[in-house]
Every structure is written in C-alpha cells, then in structure tokens.
Design an enzyme around this catalytic site. Structure first.
Site, PDB file in Angstrom:
ATOM      1  NE  ARG A  87      -2.338  -1.368   3.553  1.00  0.00           N
ATOM      2  CZ  ARG A  87      -1.784  -0.608   4.477  1.00  0.00           C
ATOM      3  NH1 ARG A  87      -1.799   0.713   4.353  1.00  0.00           N
ATOM      4  NH2 ARG A  87      -1.215  -1.134   5.536  1.00  0.00           N
ATOM      5  CE1 TYR A 129       0.272  -5.831  -1.797  1.00  0.00           C
ATOM      6  CE2 TYR A 129      -0.881  -3.879  -0.990  1.00  0.00           C
ATOM      7  CZ  TYR A 129      -0.340  -5.129  -0.765  1.00  0.00           C
ATOM      8  OH  TYR A 129      -0.415  -5.692   0.478  1.00  0.00           O
ATOM      9  CE  LYS A 179      -6.235  -3.547   4.378  1.00  0.00           C
ATOM     10  NZ  LYS A 179      -6.471  -3.996   5.748  1.00  0.00           N
ATOM     11  CG  HIS A 189      -7.227  -2.875  10.007  1.00  0.00           C
ATOM     12  ND1 HIS A 189      -5.916  -2.478  10.174  1.00  0.00           N
ATOM     13  CD2 HIS A 189      -7.202  -3.866   9.098  1.00  0.00           C
ATOM     14  CE1 HIS A 189      -5.136  -3.198   9.392  1.00  0.00           C
ATOM     15  NE2 HIS A 189      -5.887  -4.045   8.730  1.00  0.00           N
ATOM     16  CB  SER A 198      -0.885  -3.941   7.899  1.00  0.00           C
ATOM     17  OG  SER A 198      -1.904  -3.011   7.660  1.00  0.00           O
ATOM     18  CB  CYS A 249       0.400  -6.820  13.999  1.00  0.00           C
ATOM     19  SG  CYS A 249       1.513  -5.425  13.859  1.00  0.00           S
ATOM     20  CG  ASP A 296      -7.662  -7.036   6.768  1.00  0.00           C
ATOM     21  OD1 ASP A 296      -6.795  -6.711   7.611  1.00  0.00           O
ATOM     22  OD2 ASP A 296      -7.827  -6.403   5.715  1.00  0.00           O
ATOM     23  NE  ARG A 313      -0.080  -8.733   1.936  1.00  0.00           N
ATOM     24  CZ  ARG A 313      -0.801  -8.128   2.881  1.00  0.00           C
ATOM     25  NH1 ARG A 313      -1.931  -8.639   3.288  1.00  0.00           N
ATOM     26  NH2 ARG A 313      -0.355  -7.020   3.437  1.00  0.00           N
ATOM     27  CG  ASN A 347      -1.112 -15.154  21.186  1.00  0.00           C
ATOM     28  OD1 ASN A 347      -0.232 -15.036  22.054  1.00  0.00           O
ATOM     29  ND2 ASN A 347      -0.904 -14.812  19.927  1.00  0.00           N
TER      30      ASN A 347
HETATM   31  C1  OXD Z   1      -3.163  -4.597   5.208  1.00  0.00           C
HETATM   32  C2  OXD Z   1      -3.816  -5.758   4.570  1.00  0.00           C
HETATM   33  O1  OXD Z   1      -2.227  -4.043   4.619  1.00  0.00           O
HETATM   34  O2  OXD Z   1      -4.717  -6.320   5.206  1.00  0.00           O
HETATM   35  O3  OXD Z   1      -3.583  -4.228   6.305  1.00  0.00           O
HETATM   36  O4  OXD Z   1      -3.491  -6.109   3.430  1.00  0.00           O
HETATM   37 MN    MN Z   2      -5.276  -5.283   6.997  1.00  0.00          MN
END
Ligand code: OXD
Ligand code: MN
Length: 590
Positions: free
Chosen positions: A80, A208, A217, A237, A259, A261, A286, A375, A502
C-alpha cells in the site's frame, strides 16, 4: 435485498444507474471492449487462462498445489502507498490530521486526466460486488471498474462478486463507485483517491491488493468508516474469531491489530495441546463491520469472503490452518518458487527457494527469496476453521474488543480497560512498529489508533467521538482489552511464545467477561496476575511472565505524556471525554 437470480436479464440491463456510470467511464477511458463480470467459475477460469497465455500468471505444481497460481507484480508495486492515498472531503478539517487531503474538484481533475484514454486497447471489466453476506441488511455493495484481470480474479475470491451483487444493487439502488486502472504502473503517476461524501473511489497506477482491490481497504474501511459514522455503526480493521470453551459455550472476539501483526494467525489459532476441548472458528481476518443490535449488544459481520494474507512466516507451526488452506485454489503474489514449482517463502519451514519473487534464480546475496509483503488470496471456505456463522446475515455477537500493536517494550501482555470510554482511549493510543504491508521504513514505532491510521476515512477526533457515541447506545457493551504479543528482552528474544498460546490470554478475557477471573488493579487498567492465566504446559520462565505482566510507572508516565501530545494534534475537535480519560490515567500513575 437480493431475490432469486434472474439469469434472463443481461447484466448491463439490470441496473440503469450502473449502466449509465459504466457508459460515462467508457467514454473517458476508451476501452477496446467491456466485460460485465457474472462471477461464475467459468469466467474465472477464462480470465486465468488469458493471464497464463500472457505469462502474467503461472500454474504451480498441479499435484501438490492443485489450482494454485503465482502472479508477480511490478517490483515497484508491492505494498500500500499511504503517502499517495488521499481523502477528498469538501472541508479539509473533515479529513483530519490523520489523512492526506485534496479538494474533491482538484482530485477529480487530476484523476480524470490520468484516466483519459487509459484503457485504449484494454478490456474494461465491470465488477459488481457485495461486502458482507448477500442477504444481510448490514452488507453494502459496490461496483469496481478495472482494466486488470488479476484484480477481477482477486475480487472474485475476496468478495461476493457477480450477478447476485448486481441484483442487490438494482434493488438497493445505491452502490459505491470504484474506478481503477493500473495505468503504466508508474509510481509517479499513482494515486488512491477517496471521495467519502460521494461514496466513490478513484485509484490509478497500482495493481497491488490494498491499492487496487477496491472492495477491501478503500471501500470496506475508508469509505465504510465514513458511511458508518453517518449511519451509527463502525467499520474496523479487526479480525473476528469464535472461541468455544470445553463447556461448549462460544464467544466472539474482535481484535484490531495493525497490518502484518498477526491478525490472520490469531483468527485461525490452533489451541495448545494443554488446552484440550477448546475450538476456534474464524469469522474474519481483517475487517469487521460492527452494529449495535436491538438487544443492546454489538454484532459483527465480516464484509469479505476470502483472505489476502501475508505469506512469509506462514508454516504448519505458526498457522497450520492457513498452511492447509492455501494448498489448493490459491493465488500467490510475489512469493518464490522451489525447483519443484511449489510456492516458497521465508519462514515456511521446509524446502528451498529456486526462483525468487522477481523470477531470478535464487541467490542469498539478493535478499529474501519471497517479498516480505508477498501474499496469498484464498476463499474463506477453504480454512479448516471456517464457520458458517461468517454467512449469518445478522452477524455474531461480540463479547470482547481487543486492541494491540507490535511493541518491543512497555505494553504488557494484556490489560483490560476500566470502561468503554477508557477502552476508546486505549484504542486511540495504540502504537506499533511499522511493517512491510506499506511502503516506507519498517520497524518504526508510530501511533496507529484502533489500527486504523491508514484506513480511517475521516478526522480521527470525530471518529473517537463516534466510538464514544456507539458505546453509549450499547446496553451490554463488550469489554475492551489491549494486548502485546511482541515484548522482547535485551537480546531481541520474544518473551511470550505467541501463536496458539495466545488462547490463554483470550480465555482470561472471556472469563473476565463472565465475571469468573481475577485481576490486579493497576494505573493503566486491570492486568492478570501470573496465577490468573492458564499456564499449564506453558513454556515461559516465572521471571519473563512477571516482566510481561508488570506496569513500569516511569515509562508509562512518559507514554501518557506522549499520548497527550499526540491527541493534542487533534485540537478543539478532540472529545473532552477522551482527555478526561488521559487525566485520570495520569492521576493514577501519580
Ligand atoms: C493490510 C492488509 O495491509 O490487510 O492491512 O493487506
Ligand atoms: Mn489489513
């Protein structure tokens, strides 16, 4: 609302509004031909074959990875582009300091000049899509016009795309207009523009994911967050995960992390062997659209129908569900290949790269074999942890909301906010190290409120006020928490094992929601004491556990001063209630 598919009416005749818009875009962009996407399997196969013939897509090993393909993007177009992403509201202050703003008229002029004649010799694809279950009152539709078959294939996986979506648009008589062209993939002629007041998007010069799959997004976060504010809901998000305890009760949790994480990993978590009887169901990885329900609880739908996940680091150890899910019907972008024509990336835990993401024979001196933001795109139904609840038109009820970031220091493993308003402050002050999901430096700590810094379509000050307003509507609001799986010691070693473990933290949260678990009251919120967490079979020293469950007052005083100065950037629009929360944390810290 959608009715039974009416295959007798040709697609361009279903909606006059869409047809008129397509006509005006075609006049501007002058395509060679126009293709209305019906979303059928035959159409997808046809598009894939066209890309294979042009060598823009490569079939992977048909035995071990059936119906899997590899696409390579332009090397300058791999993430992005936040510095080229604009929010174009009539008043600059409505976009806020969190966004780059351009006046709508200027932005349209700039973009239309780029779009002028840009599809000559190319196909214009009309991609009707629905974000959310096709029959949900919470879903919203859009139409993306694009000249990229790769984008169409991705949209076919990530959204409910094709005829049913167009039928719903014809009935709703409203849709988000998203115009996209890859242009010449020239970074100097690349812009992602959002017009929230007009419910439209114009994206030029990138193929992309986050820049080009406009349902994701651009629509489901930036435009939807704006729309959600006017309609009384939240577009976030967040992953959505269902957790079934050994007693058979299922609770849903929505978590906002920046993103790359670990949202996909948490959404598909595999319980540790020492927690038998737990089951995990993925609703989304997401994006969550959250609505106050008639029962006073918060309900969530996942507007997407697939995953656009980060490949590096995905292995049977870190995310067995994802690893299994991407062994068929998957589109890989910018990963490496083995000599056996299987996809490969750093952290996969097996095999060797033979060809790197740029298509060169792999050589270690050239850096990672797979791009760090490579990805996979795959349908949600292939996830072993898939739940049909992802199709439930009314969504799933949310018991806990979790914020978090990637922070080497300071933020403890978990803490609970004292109230909704305190939780809004906890979310607003999320900070995280930047990752490869966006272009720019990696590993720099920045504030990323609610993990929405790149995605909120309006002024954060108004957004926080909106969060406070939504909370006020909830009779039974979810509890709010903050987590940090990424604490490190001085040698850079992670202090918490993460991944499946977790679940120990999530189960403490659910016990807090049920009033069953203890906590210590600290200046920043409620923390579990080591004995409050299920540590059976956990591989961590008592010293490390104490370390990640402690609050260092000096460091937190500095953090709170920094939060105050960050929030100060929002000036008089900042909700007073949020500042009052800062005052009260500061007072408790002494
Ligand atoms: C991001 C994605 O960049 O989900 O957050 O692709
Ligand atoms: Mn994302």
């Amino acid at each position: 609302m959608a009715t039974a598919p009416n295959t007798f009416i040709p697609l361009p005749e279903l909606s006059k509004e869409v047809a008129e818009w397509v006509g005006s875009v075609a006049q501007l962009t002058q395509p060679h031909r126009i293709h209305w996407c019906d979303g059928s399997a035959a159409e997808m196969a046809q598009l894939r074959n066209e890309l294979i013939a042009k060598q823009e897509l490569q079939p992977l090993n048909a035995e071990s990875f059936p119906d899997c393909y590899l696409a390579r993007s332009h090397p300058s177009d791999v993430a992005r582009v936040e510095h080229l992403t604009f929010i174009c509201t009539s008043k600059q202050e409505d976009a806020g300091p969190n966004n780059i703003w351009m006046a709508p008229a200027e932005a349209h002029q700039k973009m239309d000049a780029l779009f002028q004649g840009c599809m000559q010799g190319r196909t214009l694809y009309v991609v009707p899509y629905c974000m959310g279950p096709i029959d949900s009152p919470y879903s919203r539709c859009g139409v993306e016009i694009t000249d990229s078959a790769y984008v169409v294939i991705n949209m076919g996986i990530m959204t409910r795309m094709g005829r049913p979506a167009l039928e719903r648009i014809a009935a709703d008589r409203t849709f988000i207009k998203g115009l996209h062209s890859i242009g010449e993939l020239n970074p100097d002629r690349r812009f992602i523009m959002h017009f929230p007041e007009e419910l439209s998007i114009k994206s030029f010069g990138s193929g992309y994911g986050g820049n080009a799959l406009l349902g994701k997004k651009c629509h489901a976060l930036r435009i939807a967050s704006y729309q959600a504010r006017t309609e009384g809901w939240l577009a976030e998000h967040m992953l959505i995960v269902g957790l079934q305890n050994p007693q058979g009760e299922t609770h849903y949790v929505a978590c906002a992390f920046p993103s790359a994480c670990g949202k996909t990993n948490l959404a598909m978590l595999i319980p540790p062997d020492s927690m038998p009887g737990w089951k995990v169901f993925t609703v989304g990885d997401d994006i969550a659209w959250l609505h106050p329900g008639p029962d006073g609880r918060l309900w969530a739908i996942n507007p997407e129908s697939g995953y656009f996940g980060v490949a590096p680091g995905t292995s049977p150890k870190t995310n067995r569900n994802a690893y299994e899910m991407i062994r068929k019907d998957t589109l890989f972008t910018n990963v490496a290949r083995t000599a056996n024509n299987e996809p490969w990336w750093e952290g996969i835990g097996a095999g060797e790269p033979s060809i790197d993401w740029l298509g060169r024979p792999y050589e270690a001196k050239n850096g990672p074999a797979a791009h760090p933001n490579s990805r996979f795109t795959v349908s949600a139904v292939h996830n072993p942890a898939y739940t049909p609840e992802a199709e439930n038109p009314r969504g799933v009820p949310i018991s806990a909301l979790v914020f978090g970031g990637r922070r080497r220091e300071l933020a403890p493993l978990v803490y609970e906010a004292r109230s909704w308003a305190h939780g809004v402050l906890v979310g607003a002050s999320v900070a995280s190290e930047t990752t490869a999901a966006a272009t720019g430096a990696v590993g720099v700590v920045r504030r990323d409120p609610m993990a929405m810094k790149p995605f909120c379509g309006y002024n954060f000050a108004d957004y926080w006020q909106h969060w406070l307003n939504v909370g006020a509507k909830l009779k039974s609001p979810p509890k709010m928490f903050h987590v940090n799986w990424f604490r490190q010691n001085a040698d850079g070693k992670f202090l918490w094992p993460g991944f499946g473990d977790n679940l120990r933290v999530l189960s403490w949260m659910l016990d807090r929601c049920a009033g069953r678990a203890q906590a210590q009251d600290t200046a920043i919120g409620y923390l579990p004491r080591p004995q409050d967490l299920n540590t059976t079979g956990l591989d961590i020293s008592a010293e490390n556990l104490n370390e990640i469950l402690s609050v260092k007052s000096d460091a937190w005083r500095k953090e709170v001063a920094d939060i105050r100065s960050y929030l100060g950037e929002y000036g008089a629009r900042l909700p007073a209630a949020l500042l009052a929360e800062v005052d009260s944390v500061e007072k408790r810290l002494g």
